[in-house]
Design an enzyme around this catalytic site. Structure first.
Site, short mmCIF file in Angstrom:
data_model
loop_
_atom_site.label_atom_id
_atom_site.label_comp_id
_atom_site.label_asym_id
_atom_site.label_seq_id
_atom_site.Cartn_x
_atom_site.Cartn_y
_atom_site.Cartn_z
N ARG A 25 -1.07 12.55 9.99
CA ARG A 25 0.22 13.24 10.23
C ARG A 25 0.36 14.43 9.31
NH1 ARG A 25 3.58 7.94 11.26
NH2 ARG A 25 2.79 7.78 13.37
N SER A 39 6.61 7.43 13.00
CA SER A 39 6.53 6.12 12.36
C SER A 39 7.21 5.00 13.15
CB SER A 39 7.20 6.24 10.99
OG SER A 39 7.60 5.00 10.52
N ASP A 88 0.79 -1.24 0.00
CA ASP A 88 0.00 0.00 0.00
C ASP A 88 0.82 1.28 0.00
OD1 ASP A 88 1.05 -0.28 2.51
OD2 ASP A 88 -0.84 -0.19 3.60
N HIS A 89 2.06 1.21 0.48
CA HIS A 89 2.83 2.46 0.64
C HIS A 89 3.58 2.87 -0.62
CE1 HIS A 89 2.01 2.06 4.88
NE2 HIS A 89 2.75 3.10 5.17
N ASP A 108 3.80 -0.93 11.69
CA ASP A 108 3.34 0.39 11.27
C ASP A 108 2.70 1.03 12.49
OD1 ASP A 108 2.46 1.89 8.45
OD2 ASP A 108 1.24 2.38 10.18
N ARG A 137 9.06 2.92 11.50
CA ARG A 137 10.13 2.46 10.60
C ARG A 137 11.44 2.24 11.34
NH1 ARG A 137 9.57 8.27 7.73
NH2 ARG A 137 7.44 7.53 7.84
C1 MIC Z 1 3.65 6.51 8.36
O1 MIC Z 1 2.47 6.80 8.42
O2 MIC Z 1 4.57 7.28 8.70
C2 MIC Z 1 4.03 5.14 7.87
C3 MIC Z 1 4.72 5.29 6.59
O3 MIC Z 1 2.88 4.37 7.66
C4 MIC Z 1 4.92 4.52 8.93
C5 MIC Z 1 5.55 3.27 8.55
C6 MIC Z 1 6.72 3.43 7.64
O4 MIC Z 1 7.52 4.32 7.80
O5 MIC Z 1 6.83 2.58 6.76
C7 MIC Z 1 4.30 4.31 10.29
O6 MIC Z 1 3.42 5.05 10.64
O7 MIC Z 1 4.75 3.45 11.05
FE1 SF4 Z 2 -0.36 4.77 5.06
FE2 SF4 Z 2 0.84 5.52 7.33
FE3 SF4 Z 2 -0.62 7.23 5.90
FE4 SF4 Z 2 -1.78 5.30 7.17
S1 SF4 Z 2 -0.64 6.97 8.09
S2 SF4 Z 2 -2.23 5.93 5.07
S3 SF4 Z 2 -0.33 3.62 6.98
S4 SF4 Z 2 1.28 6.25 5.28
#
Ligand code: MIC
Ligand code: SF4
Length: 756
Positions: free
Chosen positions: A449, A644, A95-96, A160, A646
């Site tokens: 975010r 995140s 999805d990302h 995540d 990550r």
């Molecule tokens: C995000 O919303 O920042 C992400 C991308 O979903 C991350 C995960 C990632 O960095 O792959 C998260 O929220 O953990």
């Molecule tokens: Fe994707 Fe993270 Fe955004 Fe949710 S907050 S849509 S998991 S990038």
């Protein structure tokens, strides 16, 4: 039939006995959070009471979820663990990695073309190790989990931070780094410090323009981005029962933005309705048999102040729509106060883009309510001003919304773009025309975010977070300060009109439908499946073991950077254009800390190379230290690593030879990620010592050779004028975690144990 229904039934079968054990041990009525935690102890029935905020506890989560951008690293690590199959039901979701540009179909195809190597890798690893794979276009991990896997009273972890979304169905669902997921998939216990509990009592009932999103926007304003750290937020009260399950999901989802370990709601009719509508009547039947265990005890909700560490009360009848931002999700402003605040702060009021979707706000209900506003505006002859982008949460939501005409409603808006069922702009996967010019501008979205640069890479984009309903209204008016409750719009015939309140359906009256949900089941026996990683790939790289600690004090270290102010995981390891290197540790390390502000010159990606005296980019300077065999440390401010899950944000410094990260305070997931990867994550015993760290200092650890739980570490900072400061550092390592540090990483320890 429901996925893994046998597992769910087993969890429920053991519930009564485990709850009884927990009651006996604690000798008091239980919150829902405690019930879920105590029924998922690794040891089985509780034999001791765990102290909130203090005891480390071993848990046995029921399942694991991963998304493509983190699954690569998680699965590269899992491949090293030497196990033939995952020990608990697990899924991975593509999805990302799909960029939003033109619209769903062509963007999806382009995403598949560009990322085929990674998708093929994920597909074959999943096939081999018994992991369900949701293909590109199937949807965003958390919506897909809510629709298919989440169940009341369950416990899951996911790579995540928004895994917490599943709290909408009454789970304790927690975001973790890949190394944690590896533990659980390898059949080992998963460790967490017993969370503290924040109770949120919801009274009254929402109406008009107020939406579930406003609950969490308000809570974020109260608790701030670190107020939930180390805590589970448990919502209850008549107001909670009046919210839909997906609305609850929205609230839990954005609990990540207050640093909460997770958030959850007790089992109720909204969950029954949602489970039934998504084809899981069998879960309802099973859950109903133990319903009293799937919510907090009545005594707790009657006298919450006695059972929660902190209590918040929100009257939904009085709650009004909020806009949070810019640059941080906790800057909450009621719509009615927005104009004055924006003018005082110089926030641009005109909006060019408005975006609905992301894992937190892309349910059927969200789309239907936002669509009603667009319909109303079009019917009243109002010409919408901004461009409206929509990312549906899953193929099932998209297919059903298409069938029921909501996507057509959006299409009536001449500037609407329907993007792929994927993260898209929420994670910087957005080819926004003109963003590279860096102009000051505002956008509004229903994501969770809004850190600088996150959506379009432009540091001057002011992103505001609001409910899908408010996003639609702002899109129509083209202005952030538009208050649909009090303000009118000018229709094309010059008439002043007011928008009707949003209307929608919690669930599709004709039921959900989907043709191809995008799921790929793993092979029964995957032992013959071959996983290919080309040694010349620039997207994937097999991992090499991090070296074990040599047992010596770290001496002669340099301060790579002293990060000033907010330093989220987006600052430490940016997403967007860098997502493509998530499976290649060396390549992605070239983004290490490039977004962090250097406290010594207030610039980003410009730090002093102590070998030459010249300024260079952070990754390049660190590579120079590594080549010269010089250790380094990173210094940071409050809530370092916020955002995140990550683990790249921990693995990159580890890979490039940084030894320790010393900050005023950490976000939970990042601190654990550092520990797992064999780094030292330390906090200033006295926060004021942050100011004592100077750019040219040489740093010596004086007693690392006596590293022990609960014992401070002593660091000596020698300044260029010959003076020095002794700085005491706190840490939260327990004995096991110290073993990870000694072995070089938690994974090294698993491998050692596997060999013995
Ligand atoms: C995000 O919303 O920042 C992400 C991308 O979903 C991350 C995960 C990632 O960095 O792959 C998260 O929220 O953990
Ligand atoms: Fe994707 Fe993270 Fe955004 Fe949710 S907050 S849509 S998991 S990038």
């Amino acid at each position: 039939m429901t996925f893994d229904i046998d597992m769910i039934k087993k969890v429920y079968e053991r519930y009564p006995e485990r709850i009884a054990a927990a009651r006996e041990i604690t000798g008091k009525p239980l919150t829902l959070s405690e019930k879920i935690l105590y029924t998922h102890l690794w040891e089985g029935n509780a034999t001791q009471e765990y102290e909130r905020g203090n005891s480390y506890v071993d848990f046995a989560p029921d399942r694991v979820a991963m998304q493509d951008a983190t699954a690569q690293m998680a699965l590269l690590q899992f491949m090293q663990a030497g196990k033939p199959k995952v020990a608990v039901p697990s899924t991975a979701h593509a999805d990302h990695l799909i960029q939003a540009r033109v619209g769903a179909e062509s963007d999806l195809q382009e995403g598949i073309n560009k990322n085929s190597e990674v998708f093929n890798f994920l597909s074959s690893v999943c096939d081999k190790y018994g992991i369900g794979f949701w293909k590109p276009g199937a949807g965003i991990i958390h919506q897909v989990v809510l629709e298919n896997y989440a169940f009341p009273g369950g416990m899951m972890i996911g790579t995540d931070s928004h895994t917490v979304n599943a709290g909408g169905l009454g789970m304790v669902a927690i975001g973790v780094g890949g190394a944690d997921a590896v533990d659980v998939m390898a059949g080992m216990a998963w460790e967490l410090k017993m969370p503290k509990l924040i109770g949120v009592k919801l009274t009254g009932k929402m109406s008009g323009w107020t939406a579930a999103k406003d609950v969490i926007l308000k809570v974020a304003g109260i608790l701030t981005v670190k107020g939930g750290t180390g805590c589970i937020v448990e919502y209850f009260g008549e107001g909670a029962e009046s919210l839909s399950a997906t609305g609850k999901g929205t609230i839990c989802n954005m609990g990540a933005e207050i640093g909460a370990t997770t958030s959850t709601f007790g089992y109720d009719d909204s969950m029954r309705r949602y489970l039934a509508a998504t084809g899981r009547q069998d879960v309802v039947d099973a859950a109903d048999q133990i319903a009293e265990h799937l919510t907090g005890d009545p005594e707790v909700y009657a006298n919450p102040e006695q059972y929660f560490d902190q209590l918040i009360e929100i009257n939904l009848s009085e709650l009004t729509p909020h806009l949070n931002g810019p640059f941080t999700p906790d800057l909450a402003t009621p719509v009615s106060e927005f104009r004055a605040k924006a003018e005082a702060n110089g926030w641009p009021l005109e909006v060019e883009w408005a975006l609905i979707g992301s894992c937190t706000n892309s349910s059927y209900e969200d789309l239907s309510r936002a669509a009603s506003i667009v319909e109303d505006a079009v019917a009243k002859g109002v010409k919408p001003k901004a461009i409206l982008g929509i990312n549906p949460g899953s193929e099932q939501v998209k297919y059903t919304a298409e069938r029921d005409g909501f996507l057509d409603s959006f299409r009536k808006f001449e500037n609407a773009r329907i993007f792929t069922n994927a993260c898209g702009p929420c994670i910087g996967q957005w080819d926004r025309e003109g963003a590279e010019k860096g102009e000051k501008n505002s956008i509004i979205h229903s994501f969770n975010r809004n850190f600088a640069k996150r959506a379009d890479g432009n540091p001057n984009t002011h992103a505001f977070v609001a409910s899908p309903e408010m996003v639609a209204a702002v899109a129509i008016s083209g202005r952030l300060d538009f208050n649909p409750i009090t303000d009118t719009l000018t229709a094309e015939n010059g008439e002043q009109v007011r928008l009707d309140e949003p209307k929608g359906s919690e669930l599709p009256s004709k039921g959900f439908a989907v043709e191809d949900n995008g799921y790929q089941a793993p092979s029964e026996d995957g032992s013959g499946v071959v996983v290919n990683v080309s040694p010349t790939s620039d997207r994937l790289q097999l991992l090499e073991e991090f070296p074990a600690w040599d047992g010596q004090n770290i001496t002669g270290a340099r301060v790579l950077i002293k990060a000033f102010g907010k330093c989220t995981t987006d600052h430490i390891s940016m997403a967007g254009p860098w997502l493509k290197y998530r499976g290649h540790l060396d390549n992605i390390s070239n983004n290490m800390l490039i977004g962090a502000v250097n406290a010594y010159n207030m610039e980003t990606n410009k730090v002093k190379n102590q070998l030459t005296g010249e300024y260079g980019e952070v990754p390049a300077v660190q590579r120079a230290y590594k080549a010269a065999g010089i250790p380094s440390i990173v210094v940071g401010d409050q809530n370092y690593g916020e955002g995140s899950s990550r683990e790249h944000a921990a693995m990159e410094p580890r890979h490039l030879g940084v030894k320790a990260v010393l900050v005023k305070s950490f976000a939970r997931i990042h601190e654990t990620n550092l520990k797992k990867q064999g780094m030292l994550g330390l906090t200033f015993a006295d926060e004021a010592d942050y100011d004592k760290v100077l750019e040219d200092d040489v740093v010596n650890f004086l007693d690392l050779d006596q590293f022990a739980p609960g014992k401070q570490l002593t660091l000596e900072f020698i300044h260029t004028d010959g003076t020095k400061d002794i700085i005491m550092a706190n840490h939260t390592y327990n004995q096991q975690q110290i073993e990870w540090f000694k072995a070089g990483s938690a994974l090294n320890l698993i491998k050692q144990q596997e060999r013995n």
